[in-house]
Write a protein that holds these residues in place. Structure first.
Motif, short mmCIF file in Angstrom:
data_model
loop_
_atom_site.label_atom_id
_atom_site.label_comp_id
_atom_site.label_asym_id
_atom_site.label_seq_id
_atom_site.Cartn_x
_atom_site.Cartn_y
_atom_site.Cartn_z
N ARG A 302 37.68 46.99 44.48
CA ARG A 302 36.71 47.76 43.71
C ARG A 302 37.05 47.76 42.22
O ARG A 302 38.19 47.48 41.82
N THR A 303 36.07 48.12 41.42
CA THR A 303 36.23 48.14 39.97
C THR A 303 37.40 49.01 39.54
O THR A 303 38.15 48.65 38.61
N GLU A 304 37.60 50.16 40.19
CA GLU A 304 38.67 51.06 39.76
C GLU A 304 40.06 50.46 39.93
O GLU A 304 41.04 50.98 39.39
N ALA A 306 40.52 47.04 39.30
CA ALA A 306 40.49 45.76 38.59
C ALA A 306 41.69 45.60 37.66
O ALA A 306 42.13 44.47 37.38
N LEU A 329 33.09 44.51 42.52
CA LEU A 329 33.35 44.58 41.08
C LEU A 329 32.03 44.69 40.32
O LEU A 329 31.12 43.90 40.54
N ASP A 330 31.96 45.66 39.42
CA ASP A 330 30.80 45.74 38.54
C ASP A 330 31.19 45.20 37.16
O ASP A 330 32.25 44.60 37.00
N SER A 331 30.34 45.43 36.17
CA SER A 331 30.59 44.87 34.84
C SER A 331 31.91 45.35 34.25
O SER A 331 32.65 44.58 33.64
N GLU A 332 32.21 46.62 34.44
CA GLU A 332 33.45 47.18 33.88
C GLU A 332 34.67 46.46 34.44
O GLU A 332 35.60 46.10 33.72
N GLY A 333 34.67 46.24 35.76
CA GLY A 333 35.78 45.53 36.38
C GLY A 333 35.86 44.09 35.92
O GLY A 333 36.94 43.56 35.65
N ASN A 356 29.01 39.74 43.19
CA ASN A 356 29.54 41.01 42.73
C ASN A 356 28.41 41.73 41.98
O ASN A 356 27.34 41.16 41.76
N ILE A 358 27.87 42.47 38.88
CA ILE A 358 28.08 42.25 37.44
C ILE A 358 26.73 42.14 36.74
O ILE A 358 25.85 41.41 37.18
#
Length: 437
Positions: A302-304, A306, A329-333, A356, A358
């Motif tokens: 998960r992003t948290e 990354a 994963l999103d954009s932040e990750g 993902n 993103i």
């Protein structure tokens, strides 16, 4: 779809590199080989024997021809006369042969090869099965120096795996095996269990590939436990199996501890669980591992978390390939990871973020990576959620860099779900305008 096949079969480098020479049984045509044709193609070996230069060829490759039994017998007449052969490659030699004839071909060639005492033996792309493994027992049991073996795509199931373990270990324990590949077979859980003794008794193992073999949880646990005895790992590919979280815990806490020499790691789609994948990554950071390739696709990262990946990538100086397909994963990750890769000294060539979450907010960092890493050859952002303007900016950047082929197809990119804020649209529009001027 994520590609699994990689070219990882390099010719064995003998101790005397200057005299290394390879014989290839080929006339450039993929066809059946009869006795007469074999005699013609064997002429370089026959000339070496006649000239008493018996050690001229260190590597023998017989793949690419469908060898008939009469041709196998001609080859068998020559093999025992040779010396100094390090590598014997019998990959892809019985295409279109009937099962009975194929087994006889294997048996004839294996018996003739026994006294060569080769160090590397490849049997890839042959429909071996358990009976085929039985047919090559002479070379598996008789080669005391054998350290590298490969059975990729050979239709091997439980009994075949049991025979491989039994025949190789008949040379004594611990084995001399440093490389063991068995990609794309039908091992299932029982086959994985059968390979346990071989792995456990191969403490010098450096390169292991047991991928796309349908091994389930019990088999995964056996293999993970067996790997505890392997403290010199360099390349590990266990991808595309269902090892499960119990195996993941063993790999995290007992296998990937202080593995300083690891260079290539692929644990994609193994069902190890995010917790254990992250633990393995942290262990690699602690060991100061300098990877060349890394794969943990479909691992629920998960992003948290990354930042854990970013810490690993920052320390790498030789990383060429990263596969993170199918994670959470999103954009932040993605931004954390891309920035770490851009700031590293690694000559990155391939980055896979397919499937993902993103969006275009990560595009400016992706563009910065593309501009900074001249080594980039392949970028996969398919099945993400990047807006049309974001994709346009990436394509424009690659066109400017004369790398239009770098971006993989985007046919499954979900532009309809790519809802960027107004300020992000403005930033992307501005970036596009600057690029065009």
């Amino acid at each position: 779809a994520r590609s699994r096949e990689r070219d990882r079969e390099a010719a064995f480098a003998g101790s005397d590199r200057k005299t290394m020479a390879t014989f290839v049984l080929s006339d450039g045509k993929r066809s059946d080989l009869d006795g007469k044709g074999a005699k013609e193609l064997l002429k370089p070996l026959l000339k070496a024997i006649e000239a008493k230069t018996l050690s001229k060829f260190n590597c023998l490759r017989f793949g690419g021809k469908s060898i008939k039994l009469e041709a196998a017998k001609e080859i068998a007449e020559v093999l025992p006369k040779l010396k100094g052969v390090c590598t014997l490659d019998l990959s892809d030699i019985v295409a279109r042969r009937e099962t009975g004839e194929a087994r006889e071909v294997f048996k004839v060639l294996a018996s003739a090869s026994e006294k060569l005492d080769v160090e590397e033996f490849l049997m890839d792309n042959n429909a071996l099965g358990a009976n085929g493994i039985a047919a090559i027992e002479p070379i598996l049991s008789g080669s005391k120096k054998m350290s590298k073996i490969s059975f990729n795509d050979c239709g091997i199931e439980k009994i075949g795996a049991e025979r491989i373990s039994k025949f190789v270990l008949s040379n004594g324990k611990p084995s001399k095996i440093t490389k063991f590949h068995i990609f794309n077979n039908c091992l299932a859980t029982a086959g994985g269990v059968a390979l346990g003794p071989l792995i456990e008794n191969s403490p010098n193992l450096e390169d292991i590939r047991i991928s796309a073999t349908r091994i389930g949880r019990d088999g995964g646990v056996v293999i993970a436990k067996a790997l505890k005895s392997c403290r010199k790992l360099v390349s590990v590919d266990l991808s595309d199996n269902q090892f499960g979280e119990e195996a993941g815990e063993i790999l995290e806490k007992e296998v990937f501890i202080d593995q300083k020499d690891i260079k290539n790691l692929d644990l994609s789609d193994c069902g190890l669980g995010e917790e254990h994948c992250l633990g393995i990554i942290k262990n690699l950071v602690k060991a100061k591992a300098d990877l060349e390739s890394f794969g943990m696709s479909h691992s629920d990262i998960r992003t948290e978390n990354a930042e854990v990946l970013a810490d690993l990538f920052k320390q790498c100086t030789r990383l060429k390939s990263v596969n993170l397909e199918g994670n959470d994963l999103d954009s932040e990750g993605a931004i954390l990871i891309v920035k770490a890769l851009a700031d590293s000294k690694s000559p990155l060539e391939e980055l896979n973020f397919q499937n993902n979450e993103i969006k275009a907010t990560a595009v400016k960092w992706i563009v910065a990576l593309l501009r900074k890493k001249a080594s980039m050859k392949k970028l996969n952002l398919n099945a993400c959620m990047i807006s049309k303007k974001g994709v346009t900016l990436i394509r424009a950047t690659l066109k400017d860099l004369k790398k239009e082929d770098c971006l993989d197809n985007m046919e499954d990119n979900d532009e309809d779900e790519a809802c960027e804020a107004d300020d992000e649209f403005e930033k992307l529009t501005a970036a596009l305008s600057i690029l065009k001027t």
